[in-house]
Design a protein around this motif. Structure first.
Motif, PDB file in Angstrom:
ATOM      1  N   ASN A  76       0.831  -1.205   0.000  1.00 57.04           N
ATOM      2  CA  ASN A  76       0.000   0.000   0.000  1.00 57.04           C
ATOM      3  C   ASN A  76       0.866   1.256   0.000  1.00 57.04           C
ATOM      4  OD1 ASN A  76      -2.229  -1.653   0.123  1.00 57.04           O
ATOM      5  ND2 ASN A  76      -2.611  -1.289   2.280  1.00 57.04           N
ATOM      6  N   ALA A  77       1.964   1.214   0.735  1.00 56.44           N
ATOM      7  CA  ALA A  77       2.842   2.380   0.834  1.00 56.44           C
ATOM      8  C   ALA A  77       3.509   2.678  -0.503  1.00 56.44           C
ATOM      9  CB  ALA A  77       3.887   2.167   1.926  1.00 56.44           C
ATOM     10  N   LEU A  78       3.855   1.642  -1.254  1.00 52.08           N
ATOM     11  CA  LEU A  78       4.462   1.849  -2.571  1.00 52.08           C
ATOM     12  C   LEU A  78       3.488   2.570  -3.499  1.00 52.08           C
ATOM     13  CD1 LEU A  78       6.201  -1.609  -3.137  1.00 52.08           C
ATOM     14  CD2 LEU A  78       7.328   0.604  -2.806  1.00 52.08           C
ATOM     15  N   LEU A  79       2.280   2.098  -3.535  1.00 48.10           N
ATOM     16  CA  LEU A  79       1.276   2.722  -4.394  1.00 48.10           C
ATOM     17  C   LEU A  79       0.969   4.134  -3.917  1.00 48.10           C
ATOM     18  CD1 LEU A  79      -0.696   2.565  -6.743  1.00 48.10           C
ATOM     19  CD2 LEU A  79      -2.345   1.482  -5.197  1.00 48.10           C
ATOM     20  N   PHE A 128       1.491   7.502  -6.001  1.00 52.39           N
ATOM     21  CA  PHE A 128       0.337   8.364  -6.242  1.00 52.39           C
ATOM     22  C   PHE A 128       0.640   9.794  -5.788  1.00 52.39           C
ATOM     23  CE2 PHE A 128      -3.775  10.287  -5.536  1.00 52.39           C
ATOM     24  CZ  PHE A 128      -4.519   9.836  -6.617  1.00 52.39           C
ATOM     25  N   ARG A 129       1.196   9.940  -4.584  1.00 54.37           N
ATOM     26  CA  ARG A 129       1.519  11.279  -4.060  1.00 54.37           C
ATOM     27  C   ARG A 129       2.545  11.983  -4.946  1.00 54.37           C
ATOM     28  NH1 ARG A 129      -2.822  12.035  -1.480  1.00 54.37           N
ATOM     29  NH2 ARG A 129      -3.048  11.001   0.509  1.00 54.37           N
ATOM     30  N   GLU A 130       3.536  11.229  -5.413  1.00 52.26           N
ATOM     31  CA  GLU A 130       4.565  11.807  -6.280  1.00 52.26           C
ATOM     32  C   GLU A 130       3.941  12.269  -7.607  1.00 52.26           C
ATOM     33  OE1 GLU A 130       8.514  10.208  -8.529  1.00 52.26           O
ATOM     34  OE2 GLU A 130       8.269   9.642  -6.422  1.00 52.26           O
ATOM     35  N   ALA A 131       3.102  11.424  -8.193  1.00 55.61           N
ATOM     36  CA  ALA A 131       2.437  11.786  -9.451  1.00 55.61           C
ATOM     37  C   ALA A 131       1.506  12.978  -9.236  1.00 55.61           C
ATOM     38  CB  ALA A 131       1.656  10.589  -9.988  1.00 55.61           C
ATOM     39  N   GLN A 132       0.817  12.984  -8.127  1.00 61.52           N
ATOM     40  CA  GLN A 132      -0.102  14.082  -7.801  1.00 61.52           C
ATOM     41  C   GLN A 132       0.656  15.407  -7.701  1.00 61.52           C
ATOM     42  OE1 GLN A 132      -1.870  13.781  -3.858  1.00 61.52           O
ATOM     43  NE2 GLN A 132      -3.816  14.523  -4.671  1.00 61.52           N
ATOM     44  N   ALA A 133       1.756  15.401  -6.982  1.00 57.52           N
ATOM     45  CA  ALA A 133       2.556  16.621  -6.818  1.00 57.52           C
ATOM     46  C   ALA A 133       3.105  17.102  -8.155  1.00 57.52           C
ATOM     47  CB  ALA A 133       3.688  16.374  -5.821  1.00 57.52           C
ATOM     48  N   VAL A 140      -7.888  10.403 -12.283  1.00 55.49           N
ATOM     49  CA  VAL A 140      -7.600   9.204 -13.076  1.00 55.49           C
ATOM     50  C   VAL A 140      -6.234   9.334 -13.756  1.00 55.49           C
ATOM     51  CG1 VAL A 140      -8.371   7.799 -15.037  1.00 55.49           C
ATOM     52  CG2 VAL A 140     -10.042   8.678 -13.397  1.00 55.49           C
ATOM     53  N   GLU A 141      -5.930  10.518 -14.243  1.00 58.13           N
ATOM     54  CA  GLU A 141      -4.610  10.740 -14.846  1.00 58.13           C
ATOM     55  C   GLU A 141      -3.504  10.550 -13.815  1.00 58.13           C
ATOM     56  OE1 GLU A 141      -4.222  14.384 -17.124  1.00 58.13           O
ATOM     57  OE2 GLU A 141      -6.354  14.307 -17.591  1.00 58.13           O
ATOM     58  N   ILE A 142      -3.734  11.029 -12.610  1.00 59.78           N
ATOM     59  CA  ILE A 142      -2.754  10.840 -11.535  1.00 59.78           C
ATOM     60  C   ILE A 142      -2.556   9.352 -11.286  1.00 59.78           C
ATOM     61  CG2 ILE A 142      -2.276  11.203  -9.086  1.00 59.78           C
ATOM     62  CD1 ILE A 142      -3.908  13.816  -9.296  1.00 59.78           C
ATOM     63  N   GLY A 143      -3.656   8.633 -11.209  1.00 60.62           N
ATOM     64  CA  GLY A 143      -3.578   7.186 -10.978  1.00 60.62           C
ATOM     65  C   GLY A 143      -2.812   6.461 -12.065  1.00 60.62           C
ATOM     66  N   HIS A 144      -3.061   6.818 -13.320  1.00 60.34           N
ATOM     67  CA  HIS A 144      -2.330   6.180 -14.422  1.00 60.34           C
ATOM     68  C   HIS A 144      -0.838   6.471 -14.340  1.00 60.34           C
ATOM     69  CE1 HIS A 144      -5.434   4.320 -16.902  1.00 60.34           C
ATOM     70  NE2 HIS A 144      -6.220   5.353 -16.602  1.00 60.34           N
ATOM     71  N   ARG A 145      -0.499   7.712 -14.042  1.00 65.31           N
ATOM     72  CA  ARG A 145       0.925   8.061 -13.937  1.00 65.31           C
ATOM     73  C   ARG A 145       1.568   7.307 -12.781  1.00 65.31           C
ATOM     74  NH1 ARG A 145       3.688  14.039 -13.897  1.00 65.31           N
ATOM     75  NH2 ARG A 145       2.931  14.018 -16.030  1.00 65.31           N
TER      76      ARG A 145
END
Length: 135
Positions: A4-7, A11-16, A29-34
């Protein structure tokens, strides 16, 4: 780092990164894909459990919300007309409320908290109703 921590980290890195690239807003959804593409295939396989769990929790929450909405449409309140007045009267007889104060064997501070919460819920409902009628 657990699965869970890896994902979550991806996710946080892609979001930022996406918020820096598109400060006007981004699609989750774009954040999730990245984030997904940032994980190695083995990490992706391990992260599937977290995704399935999140999806199941989301479905449960939506079903619960639908049941509560239906119940709210059918039942306006569980309170009888004089319930709140009875509780207020019971508490007025024991004020100030101490740590060990009881009313008919019930913790007086708990009763006071319930009445305060009822007032807060009424306030929030009034504000939401006002905002709904303004929009």
């Amino acid at each position: 780092m657990n699965d869970n921590a890896l994902l979550l980290a991806a996710f946080r890195e892609a979001q930022a990164a996406m918020h820096r690239e598109q400060p006007g807003g981004v699609d989750v959804v774009e954040i999730g894909h990245r984030a997904w593409r940032a994980l190695h295939p083995i990490e992706q396989a391990k992260a599937l459990d977290a995704l399935f769990t999140a999806y199941a929790v989301r479905l449960h929450d939506e079903e619960r919300a639908a049941r509560l909405d239906q119940a709210a449409a059918e039942v306006k309140t569980y309170l009888e007309g004089d319930d709140e007045h009875i509780l207020q009267d019971a508490l007025n007889g024991v004020r100030p409320i101490g740590e060990d104060t009881t009313v008919d064997g019930v913790c007086a501070s708990a009763l006071a908290n319930v009445l305060d919460e009822l007032d807060l819920l009424r306030h929030r409902l009034a504000m939401a109703t006002k905002e709904g009628s303004d929009g």
